[in-house]
Scaffold this motif. Structure first.
Motif, PDB file in Angstrom:
ATOM      1  N   SER A 288       0.817  -1.211   0.000  1.00  0.00           N
ATOM      2  CA  SER A 288       0.000   0.000   0.000  1.00  0.00           C
ATOM      3  C   SER A 288       0.852   1.262   0.000  1.00  0.00           C
ATOM      4  O   SER A 288       0.501   2.259  -0.640  1.00  0.00           O
ATOM      5  N   PHE A 289       2.002   1.228   0.702  1.00  0.00           N
ATOM      6  CA  PHE A 289       2.817   2.446   0.755  1.00  0.00           C
ATOM      7  C   PHE A 289       3.482   2.729  -0.596  1.00  0.00           C
ATOM      8  O   PHE A 289       3.724   3.889  -0.938  1.00  0.00           O
ATOM      9  N   THR A 290       3.762   1.676  -1.382  1.00  0.00           N
ATOM     10  CA  THR A 290       4.316   1.898  -2.719  1.00  0.00           C
ATOM     11  C   THR A 290       3.289   2.543  -3.628  1.00  0.00           C
ATOM     12  O   THR A 290       3.602   3.477  -4.383  1.00  0.00           O
ATOM     13  N   MET A 291       2.050   2.055  -3.585  1.00  0.00           N
ATOM     14  CA  MET A 291       0.983   2.662  -4.368  1.00  0.00           C
ATOM     15  C   MET A 291       0.767   4.109  -3.948  1.00  0.00           C
ATOM     16  O   MET A 291       0.530   4.993  -4.790  1.00  0.00           O
ATOM     17  N   ALA A 292       0.855   4.372  -2.644  1.00  0.00           N
ATOM     18  CA  ALA A 292       0.680   5.741  -2.153  1.00  0.00           C
ATOM     19  C   ALA A 292       1.789   6.651  -2.665  1.00  0.00           C
ATOM     20  O   ALA A 292       1.531   7.803  -3.051  1.00  0.00           O
ATOM     21  N   LEU A 293       3.020   6.171  -2.666  1.00  0.00           N
ATOM     22  CA  LEU A 293       4.136   6.972  -3.161  1.00  0.00           C
ATOM     23  C   LEU A 293       3.983   7.275  -4.654  1.00  0.00           C
ATOM     24  O   LEU A 293       4.260   8.401  -5.100  1.00  0.00           O
ATOM     25  N   LEU A 294       3.554   6.276  -5.439  1.00  0.00           N
ATOM     26  CA  LEU A 294       3.348   6.493  -6.871  1.00  0.00           C
ATOM     27  C   LEU A 294       2.233   7.504  -7.110  1.00  0.00           C
ATOM     28  O   LEU A 294       2.361   8.400  -7.960  1.00  0.00           O
ATOM     29  N   ALA A 295       1.123   7.365  -6.389  1.00  0.00           N
ATOM     30  CA  ALA A 295       0.004   8.298  -6.550  1.00  0.00           C
ATOM     31  C   ALA A 295       0.420   9.708  -6.135  1.00  0.00           C
ATOM     32  O   ALA A 295       0.054  10.697  -6.789  1.00  0.00           O
ATOM     33  N   LEU A 296       1.174   9.805  -5.044  1.00  0.00           N
ATOM     34  CA  LEU A 296       1.634  11.112  -4.582  1.00  0.00           C
ATOM     35  C   LEU A 296       2.553  11.770  -5.603  1.00  0.00           C
ATOM     36  O   LEU A 296       2.459  12.976  -5.870  1.00  0.00           O
ATOM     37  N   PHE A 297       3.426  10.969  -6.216  1.00  0.00           N
ATOM     38  CA  PHE A 297       4.382  11.517  -7.185  1.00  0.00           C
ATOM     39  C   PHE A 297       3.689  12.000  -8.459  1.00  0.00           C
ATOM     40  O   PHE A 297       3.919  13.124  -8.912  1.00  0.00           O
ATOM     41  N   PHE A 298       2.816  11.142  -9.017  1.00  0.00           N
ATOM     42  CA  PHE A 298       2.211  11.474 -10.311  1.00  0.00           C
ATOM     43  C   PHE A 298       1.077  12.491 -10.182  1.00  0.00           C
ATOM     44  O   PHE A 298       1.064  13.518 -10.867  1.00  0.00           O
ATOM     45  N   PHE A 299       0.113  12.184  -9.311  1.00  0.00           N
ATOM     46  CA  PHE A 299      -1.070  13.041  -9.223  1.00  0.00           C
ATOM     47  C   PHE A 299      -0.865  14.268  -8.334  1.00  0.00           C
ATOM     48  O   PHE A 299      -1.569  15.266  -8.494  1.00  0.00           O
ATOM     49  N   GLY A 300       0.090  14.170  -7.400  1.00  0.00           N
ATOM     50  CA  GLY A 300       0.336  15.287  -6.509  1.00  0.00           C
ATOM     51  C   GLY A 300       1.404  16.234  -6.997  1.00  0.00           C
ATOM     52  O   GLY A 300       1.166  17.430  -7.195  1.00  0.00           O
ATOM     53  N   PHE A 301       2.617  15.674  -7.231  1.00  0.00           N
ATOM     54  CA  PHE A 301       3.750  16.522  -7.592  1.00  0.00           C
ATOM     55  C   PHE A 301       3.839  16.796  -9.093  1.00  0.00           C
ATOM     56  O   PHE A 301       4.069  17.932  -9.517  1.00  0.00           O
ATOM     57  N   GLN A 302       3.671  15.756  -9.919  1.00  0.00           N
ATOM     58  CA  GLN A 302       3.832  15.941 -11.360  1.00  0.00           C
ATOM     59  C   GLN A 302       2.643  16.664 -11.991  1.00  0.00           C
ATOM     60  O   GLN A 302       2.826  17.637 -12.733  1.00  0.00           O
ATOM     61  N   LEU A 303       1.435  16.176 -11.745  1.00  0.00           N
ATOM     62  CA  LEU A 303       0.247  16.775 -12.357  1.00  0.00           C
ATOM     63  C   LEU A 303      -0.368  17.888 -11.509  1.00  0.00           C
ATOM     64  O   LEU A 303      -1.051  18.761 -12.054  1.00  0.00           O
ATOM     65  N   GLY A 304      -0.138  17.838 -10.195  1.00  0.00           N
ATOM     66  CA  GLY A 304      -0.676  18.882  -9.323  1.00  0.00           C
ATOM     67  C   GLY A 304      -2.186  18.875  -9.205  1.00  0.00           C
ATOM     68  O   GLY A 304      -2.801  19.916  -8.929  1.00  0.00           O
ATOM     69  N   TRP A 305      -2.816  17.716  -9.404  1.00  0.00           N
ATOM     70  CA  TRP A 305      -4.274  17.641  -9.344  1.00  0.00           C
ATOM     71  C   TRP A 305      -4.805  17.657  -7.912  1.00  0.00           C
ATOM     72  O   TRP A 305      -5.927  18.107  -7.675  1.00  0.00           O
ATOM     73  N   PHE A 306      -4.020  17.140  -6.978  1.00  0.00           N
ATOM     74  CA  PHE A 306      -4.492  17.011  -5.597  1.00  0.00           C
ATOM     75  C   PHE A 306      -3.434  17.541  -4.630  1.00  0.00           C
ATOM     76  O   PHE A 306      -2.242  17.572  -4.964  1.00  0.00           O
ATOM     77  N   PRO A 307      -3.854  17.925  -3.426  1.00  0.00           N
ATOM     78  CA  PRO A 307      -2.895  18.346  -2.393  1.00  0.00           C
ATOM     79  C   PRO A 307      -1.983  17.188  -2.011  1.00  0.00           C
ATOM     80  O   PRO A 307      -2.363  16.017  -2.120  1.00  0.00           O
ATOM     81  N   THR A 308      -0.800  17.507  -1.571  1.00  0.00           N
ATOM     82  CA  THR A 308       0.188  16.478  -1.232  1.00  0.00           C
ATOM     83  C   THR A 308       0.296  16.227   0.270  1.00  0.00           C
ATOM     84  O   THR A 308       1.138  15.440   0.694  1.00  0.00           O
ATOM     85  N   GLY A 309      -0.523  16.872   1.073  1.00  0.00           N
ATOM     86  CA  GLY A 309      -0.462  16.650   2.508  1.00  0.00           C
ATOM     87  C   GLY A 309      -1.547  17.410   3.239  1.00  0.00           C
ATOM     88  O   GLY A 309      -2.198  18.309   2.690  1.00  0.00           O
ATOM     89  N   GLY A 310      -1.759  17.039   4.503  1.00  0.00           N
ATOM     90  CA  GLY A 310      -2.754  17.696   5.328  1.00  0.00           C
ATOM     91  C   GLY A 310      -4.142  17.130   5.120  1.00  0.00           C
ATOM     92  O   GLY A 310      -4.371  16.223   4.318  1.00  0.00           O
ATOM     93  N   SER A 311      -5.112  17.697   5.858  1.00  0.00           N
ATOM     94  CA  SER A 311      -6.501  17.235   5.762  1.00  0.00           C
ATOM     95  C   SER A 311      -7.451  18.319   5.274  1.00  0.00           C
ATOM     96  O   SER A 311      -8.571  18.013   4.865  1.00  0.00           O
ATOM     97  N   VAL A 312      -7.031  19.578   5.292  1.00  0.00           N
ATOM     98  CA  VAL A 312      -7.885  20.668   4.827  1.00  0.00           C
ATOM     99  C   VAL A 312      -7.019  21.899   4.615  1.00  0.00           C
ATOM    100  O   VAL A 312      -5.999  22.091   5.281  1.00  0.00           O
ATOM    101  N   ASP A 313      -7.407  22.721   3.639  1.00  0.00           N
ATOM    102  CA  ASP A 313      -6.697  23.971   3.390  1.00  0.00           C
ATOM    103  C   ASP A 313      -7.040  24.980   4.482  1.00  0.00           C
ATOM    104  O   ASP A 313      -8.206  25.110   4.859  1.00  0.00           O
ATOM    105  N   PRO A 314      -6.051  25.697   5.041  1.00  0.00           N
ATOM    106  CA  PRO A 314      -6.333  26.650   6.124  1.00  0.00           C
ATOM    107  C   PRO A 314      -7.365  27.705   5.740  1.00  0.00           C
ATOM    108  O   PRO A 314      -8.195  28.100   6.561  1.00  0.00           O
ATOM    109  N   PHE A 315      -7.327  28.181   4.501  1.00  0.00           N
ATOM    110  CA  PHE A 315      -8.289  29.194   4.071  1.00  0.00           C
ATOM    111  C   PHE A 315      -9.698  28.606   3.970  1.00  0.00           C
ATOM    112  O   PHE A 315     -10.680  29.271   4.293  1.00  0.00           O
TER     113      PHE A 315
END
Length: 321
Positions: free
Chosen positions: A144-171
């Motif tokens: 599960s942690f490998t899948m999480a790392l791949l999802a974080l890399f592609f959808f979070g850092f590379q594509l920027g579709w989703f936040p990469t951490g936390g549970s809610v935006d402060p604003f």
């Protein structure tokens, strides 16, 4: 059915007691104690010994276990030495995050697994079946942690579709309303998707096998021999009968999600109980650590019991005396 539920509950209670005993002994076997690394080095040995004596850390292990277990029965889960507050307060702040993540993971799991399982079963042996089976073998072999790392890399850092951490935006937290709700869902979606992609494998394979097995049953052959429309055969006979046992997977999915959330929450810095358990272990926060491990274990036991109960309700082949 009532007798079966009562019997399962009576079997579950000693399992929980044994689990609490094992968890406590494992915590006691760890190096140090609750005060390790938190004592002022300038304190005298007498002052340190007095602090341990005041907290009951010098008592025999069986006395400590009895005090801990009876305290839990009275609603006293102890006090966190790291957070300087009651364990219930520390866990309560993370419980809703983990519950939300688990519910969203279950929804995504069944939303992905059921259509793919139906397609793989209906088109058994075709390229569609081979692609879906290849995905299940790939996901089954991936932690599960490998899948999480791949999802974080592609959808979070590379594509920027989703936040990469936390549970809610402060604003969004300050804005409240729908803005807050959508921000929570946005932060939960990627961790939930990472867990769901792993959790779908068992459901897809089981559903595919059920459909393939039902294809050769006598009542299906009879229905086709009578000239029943193929769509009606699938919708009324095959799909309906193959989907019922899938409901029994709910309890086991809860167990799988609990195990995966421990690592996924840490990777996404998601403030849930899984991340809290990792930090409490590294910080030797024994009060929080033991309660969290016990809660995860109890949830697994109850999940298995829930699967047994659901299976007796949906599967007429099982008879409960």
């Amino acid at each position: 059915m009532i007798k079966f539920i009562i019997r399962r509950l009576l079997l579950t209670l000693p399992q929980i007691v044994i689990l609490s005993f094992i968890v406590f002994l494992l915590a006691q076997a760890m190096p140090g104690d609750a005060l390790s690394g938190m004592i002022d080095p300038s304190l005298s040995p007498e002052a340190i010994a007095g602090a341990r004596e005041a907290l009951g850390l010098n008592l025999p292990w069986y006395t400590q276990y009895w005090n801990w277990f009876t305290g839990m029965l009275q609603g006293d889960f102890g006090r966190s030495f790291v957070h300087r507050t009651d364990v219930t307060t520390v866990i309560g702040q993370r419980l809703y995050n983990t519950l939300g993540l688990s519910i969203l993971t279950l929804v995504l799991t069944y939303a992905i697994a059921v259509p793919l399982g139906i397609i793989a079963g209906r088109y058994n042996g075709t390229w569609k079946d081979r692609i879906i089976s290849g995905y299940t073998f790939f996901a089954l072999a991936m932690p599960s942690f490998t899948m999480a790392l791949l999802a974080l890399f592609f959808f979070g850092f590379q594509l920027g579709w989703f936040p990469t951490g936390g549970s809610v935006d402060p604003f969004a937290f300050a804005a409240g309303g729908w803005t807050y709700i959508m921000s929570r869902l946005e932060h939960m979606f990627l961790p939930a998707l990472s867990l769901a992609l792993i959790s779908t494998t068992a459901i897809i394979q089981y559903l595919r096998s059920e459909i393939v097995d039902l294809e050769g049953r006598e009542f299906i052959i009879t229905a086709r021999a009578k000239g029943a429309d193929e769509k009606r055969v699938y919708n009324k006979h095959i799909f309906r009968n193959s989907l019922l046992p899938i409901a029994s997977f709910l309890g086991f999915q809860i167990v799988a999600i609990i195990g995966g959330a421990i690592f996924v929450e840490s990777i996404f810095v998601f403030p849930g109980m899984g991340q809290l358990m990792i930090t409490s272990i590294t910080a030797r926060d024994f009060s929080v650590m033991t309660i969290l491990i016990l809660m995860f274990g109890v949830a697994s036991i109850l999940g298995a019991m829930l699967s047994d109960i659901i299976l007796t309700l949906v599967d007429p082949r099982i008879r409960i005396k």
